[in-house]
Design an enzyme around this catalytic site. Sequence first.
Site: not given
Length: 219
Positions: A166, A174, A179, A183, A209
């Site tokens: 992760d 974020n 965001h 991404d 994630e």
Amino acid sequence: YSTDNVIIGEMGLKNKRLLRALAGANDSHIEVKEELRDLKNETAFDVDVVETYTPIIVDGEILGVFELYIDVTKFRKEIQRGTLHSIVLLSSILLLVYIIAFRVARSGMKQVAEAEERLRNQAMIDALTGIFNRGELMTRAEEEMARISRHGHDGDNGNLSLVMLDIDHFKQVNDIYGHQAGDAVLRQMSDRIKQGLRLYDILGRYGGEEFLLILPNAN
């Protein structure tokens, strides 16, 4: 009275069409005669004629019958040409319709195949990163477990490793950069992990994630 010189003077009482005309009815139809001699005493062979019986009526009394033969053989070739043209035209239309229908059907089948492929991809692929989604990861993991069950512990063939990864502090990315930046980080992470994989290794996004690696033949 007839335009066929051969039958002039014959009684012809067995001729049903003549009898109908003597009863006052006109009678006409086309027929093919092997031989016909006209009033000029000229003989024609294999001719198409329209044969007509017309009653002669004076003051309501039937005096006799005109029997008329009209040679329409010249129209035979025209009819044949017309029929041939019609067949060619109809065949061309049918061929054109077939070609159009085939292309439409093929285009439709292609669109259906493409739609099915998109649906399969949507069911398997994570839209953001382009790697497998969680559902497909579980399916692949089950397949690998089944493979090990079949082969048993045969060297590396009996090994299977799962690696969970992760991204630390992803929420901060974020929160600080938005965001869209998050991404981009997920996509970059996917690309970098793929660079270190073997051809038969399996990578997917487990959720958020988190990423999951399925590594066959690895202890």
